[in-house]
Design a protein around this motif. Sequence first.
Motif, mmCIF file in Angstrom:
data_model
loop_
_atom_site.group_PDB
_atom_site.id
_atom_site.type_symbol
_atom_site.label_atom_id
_atom_site.label_comp_id
_atom_site.label_asym_id
_atom_site.label_seq_id
_atom_site.Cartn_x
_atom_site.Cartn_y
_atom_site.Cartn_z
ATOM 1 N N GLY A 281 0.694 -1.243 -0.022
ATOM 2 C CA GLY A 281 0.022 0.121 0.081
ATOM 3 C C GLY A 281 0.808 1.355 -0.081
ATOM 4 N N SER A 282 1.763 1.296 0.752
ATOM 5 C CA SER A 282 2.650 2.381 0.944
ATOM 6 C C SER A 282 3.500 2.762 -0.377
ATOM 7 N N ALA A 283 3.782 1.443 -1.120
ATOM 8 C CA ALA A 283 4.453 1.754 -2.419
ATOM 9 C C ALA A 283 3.567 2.038 -3.679
ATOM 10 N N HIS A 284 2.367 1.922 -3.410
ATOM 11 C CA HIS A 284 1.309 2.330 -4.568
ATOM 12 C C HIS A 284 0.249 3.000 -4.111
ATOM 13 N N ARG A 285 0.475 4.301 -3.817
ATOM 14 C CA ARG A 285 -0.386 5.431 -3.126
ATOM 15 C C ARG A 285 -1.577 5.680 -3.881
ATOM 16 N N PHE A 286 -1.374 5.108 -5.206
ATOM 17 C CA PHE A 286 -2.626 5.600 -6.169
ATOM 18 C C PHE A 286 -3.920 4.478 -5.778
ATOM 19 N N ALA A 287 -3.285 3.406 -5.252
ATOM 20 C CA ALA A 287 -4.541 2.421 -5.069
ATOM 21 C C ALA A 287 -5.357 3.096 -3.848
ATOM 22 N N GLY A 288 -6.839 2.879 -4.088
ATOM 23 C CA GLY A 288 -7.726 3.397 -3.195
ATOM 24 C C GLY A 288 -8.070 2.303 -2.239
ATOM 25 N N SER A 289 -9.011 2.939 -1.111
ATOM 26 C CA SER A 289 -9.148 1.743 0.171
ATOM 27 C C SER A 289 -9.860 0.806 -0.414
ATOM 28 N N GLY A 290 -10.948 0.780 -1.539
ATOM 29 C CA GLY A 290 -11.662 -0.473 -1.938
ATOM 30 C C GLY A 290 -10.755 -1.433 -2.719
ATOM 31 N N ASP A 291 -9.713 -0.771 -3.433
ATOM 32 C CA ASP A 291 -8.553 -1.662 -4.091
ATOM 33 C C ASP A 291 -7.771 -2.386 -2.785
ATOM 34 N N ARG A 292 -7.469 -1.645 -1.898
ATOM 35 C CA ARG A 292 -6.555 -2.314 -0.966
ATOM 36 C C ARG A 292 -7.440 -3.470 -0.158
ATOM 37 N N ALA A 293 -8.739 -3.070 0.099
ATOM 38 C CA ALA A 293 -9.590 -4.049 0.753
ATOM 39 C C ALA A 293 -9.665 -5.480 -0.259
ATOM 40 N N ALA A 294 -9.987 -5.141 -1.555
ATOM 41 C CA ALA A 294 -10.205 -6.234 -2.405
ATOM 42 C C ALA A 294 -8.750 -7.171 -2.587
ATOM 43 N N ILE A 295 -7.732 -6.572 -2.625
ATOM 44 C CA ILE A 295 -6.400 -7.285 -2.743
ATOM 45 C C ILE A 295 -6.292 -8.048 -1.259
ATOM 46 N N GLY A 296 -6.470 -7.170 -0.167
ATOM 47 C CA GLY A 296 -6.244 -7.945 0.977
ATOM 48 C C GLY A 296 -7.219 -9.241 1.041
ATOM 49 N N SER A 297 -8.343 -8.935 0.831
ATOM 50 C CA SER A 297 -9.304 -10.349 0.746
ATOM 51 C C SER A 297 -8.695 -11.440 -0.009
ATOM 52 N N LEU A 298 -8.144 -11.215 -1.088
ATOM 53 C CA LEU A 298 -7.850 -11.988 -2.218
ATOM 54 C C LEU A 298 -6.514 -12.699 -1.443
ATOM 55 N N VAL A 299 -5.571 -12.030 -0.968
ATOM 56 C CA VAL A 299 -4.306 -12.755 -0.381
ATOM 57 C C VAL A 299 -4.688 -13.542 0.716
ATOM 58 N N PHE A 300 -5.637 -12.995 1.626
ATOM 59 C CA PHE A 300 -6.077 -13.765 2.833
ATOM 60 C C PHE A 300 -6.965 -15.129 2.327
ATOM 61 N N ASP A 301 -7.636 -15.015 1.264
ATOM 62 C CA ASP A 301 -8.302 -16.209 0.653
ATOM 63 C C ASP A 301 -7.385 -17.255 0.365
ATOM 64 N N CYS A 302 -6.250 -16.669 -0.620
ATOM 65 C CA CYS A 302 -5.307 -17.462 -0.792
ATOM 66 C C CYS A 302 -4.857 -18.529 0.239
ATOM 67 N N LEU A 303 -4.326 -17.599 1.279
ATOM 68 C CA LEU A 303 -3.657 -18.217 2.492
ATOM 69 C C LEU A 303 -4.641 -19.208 3.212
ATOM 70 N N ARG A 304 -5.827 -19.019 3.275
ATOM 71 C CA ARG A 304 -6.702 -19.824 4.025
ATOM 72 C C ARG A 304 -6.767 -21.048 3.315
ATOM 73 N N GLN A 305 -6.880 -21.171 2.191
ATOM 74 C CA GLN A 305 -6.917 -22.501 1.540
ATOM 75 C C GLN A 305 -5.672 -22.829 0.676
ATOM 76 N N ARG A 306 -4.569 -22.413 1.126
ATOM 77 C CA ARG A 306 -3.294 -22.692 0.362
ATOM 78 C C ARG A 306 -3.124 -23.924 -0.066
ATOM 79 N N ALA A 307 -3.470 -24.891 0.798
ATOM 80 C CA ALA A 307 -3.089 -26.401 0.498
ATOM 81 C C ALA A 307 -4.038 -26.976 -0.503
ATOM 82 N N SER A 308 -5.281 -26.741 -0.532
ATOM 83 C CA SER A 308 -6.253 -27.395 -1.325
ATOM 84 C C SER A 308 -6.230 -26.492 -2.687
ATOM 85 N N LEU A 309 -5.954 -25.044 -2.725
ATOM 86 C CA LEU A 309 -5.840 -24.415 -3.971
ATOM 87 C C LEU A 309 -4.927 -24.880 -4.870
#
Length: 430
Positions: free
Chosen positions: A32-60
């Motif tokens: 987020g600090s390195a990509h200041r142009f990203a809005g709060s909705g972008d950051r939230a969506a990116i965070g959700s996707l990263v966390f979803d990948c980690l939650r199901q890392r083995a099965s994915l």
Amino acid sequence: MTPAGRASAAIEVLTDLGARKRPASEALKDWGSAHRFAGSGDRAAIGSLVFDCLRQRASLGAAMEDDGPRALVLRALVSAWGMSADSVDRLFDGSRFAPEPLTEVERAGLTRVLSPDVPAWVRGDYPEWLEDSFAAVFGEDAVAEGAALSVRAPVDLRVNTLKANRDKVLKALARFTPQPTAYGRHGLRIAPRQGSARTPHVEADAAHGKGWSRGPGRGAQIAAAMTGAGPREQVIDLCAGAGGKTLALAAAMANTGQLYAYDANRMRLRPIFDRLRRAAPATCRCWRAGSTRGSRPEGRMDRVVIDAPCTGSGTWRRRPDAKWRLTPDMLSGRMADQVAVLARARDLVKPGGRLTYITCSVLPGENREQVDSFLERHPEFALKPWREVWEEAIEADAPASADGSDETLLMTPRSHGTDGFFVATLERQA
Ligand SMILES: C[S@@+](CC[C@H](N)C(=O)[O-])C[C@H]1O[C@@H](n2cnc3c(N)ncnc32)[C@H](O)[C@@H]1O
């Protein structure tokens, strides 16, 4: 940012996480600090996707036959976000900011069905080295219990009954469609959102902190209630940390008796002083590490509460990166801490008094095995069956313990809709 740009960003964050082995929240913050142009909705969506990948890392990873960041993101968009394979294919079109187009191998991965021969730890998304622990606690339900720990968690709220009631708060927050929680009259729950939809930012609501607040999860509330602390008692919260459970104990004691809050870590205890003095000025004493300020608590406590240091495996829905960072050495370290806290607690309980041992873990080494070895060392203590304790403390029917035990209670997301929590009540006979 476009949805494709967000997918590229999630791949970037996961790559950074893999290379630098650090908490996901730190990697996301740096991105987020390195990509200041990203809005709060972008950051939230990116965070959700990263966390979803980690939650199901083995099965994915197993479905894609590749557990690299790009493969995880591709498959999470299908399995966790509900996109069709075709729309993911169109998203990854190689245009500016979008990830490269899919290969044939990746296309096949998007629709691959996991074979039932895939090991339980992969289907249930828990670390391979914990296969025996999950099988020991959950038996045939290990995969289903692991899977329920691998999805997003709801938001739990607590109604402040001094200033509002549940119906008023239900109306005020209607846009988030909260529901009354099971097992309690003062709780509300907002179901987790799916895909890129943001988790409701309830703290931004004008009434936050007045009529209601974001509560400790329902499991933590049940565990605190099951200590049975009440007016005019001598109670010590031996692992008070920032005071989550201590505040609940103070409320149950109605500002009478004596409540001691102790923690081995002075820094962790710091926020508690003001919080408690405001909530329970007459009742509360705080002890820092190494100091009991001249009190002589030994053998005098009606209730000793241990909210034990643990691996936090019951909270993997909220901290999915922690599940893959956990090592056997870390587990052994927490178990040694638990032995030390139990030894200290033993001396504090008065004859006829009660020790409540709580963890937010589902692992048997931190839970039932720890309690059994304590009972072997200290035969003057006996387990009080958890249903008796529940019936004294909670105004709802007792659901079965997730491990089938009649003596100790294990709550889980699958069985109780809570984070994973373990509660054992040990009474000192003499
Ligand atoms: C699960 S956290 C407590 C959370 C807190 N009760 C709450 O509700 O917010 C466990 C705490 O145990 C403390 N701890 C670890 N070893 C301890 C020991 N030997 N004696 C007392 N506290 C200890 C840690 O510093 C940590 O704050």
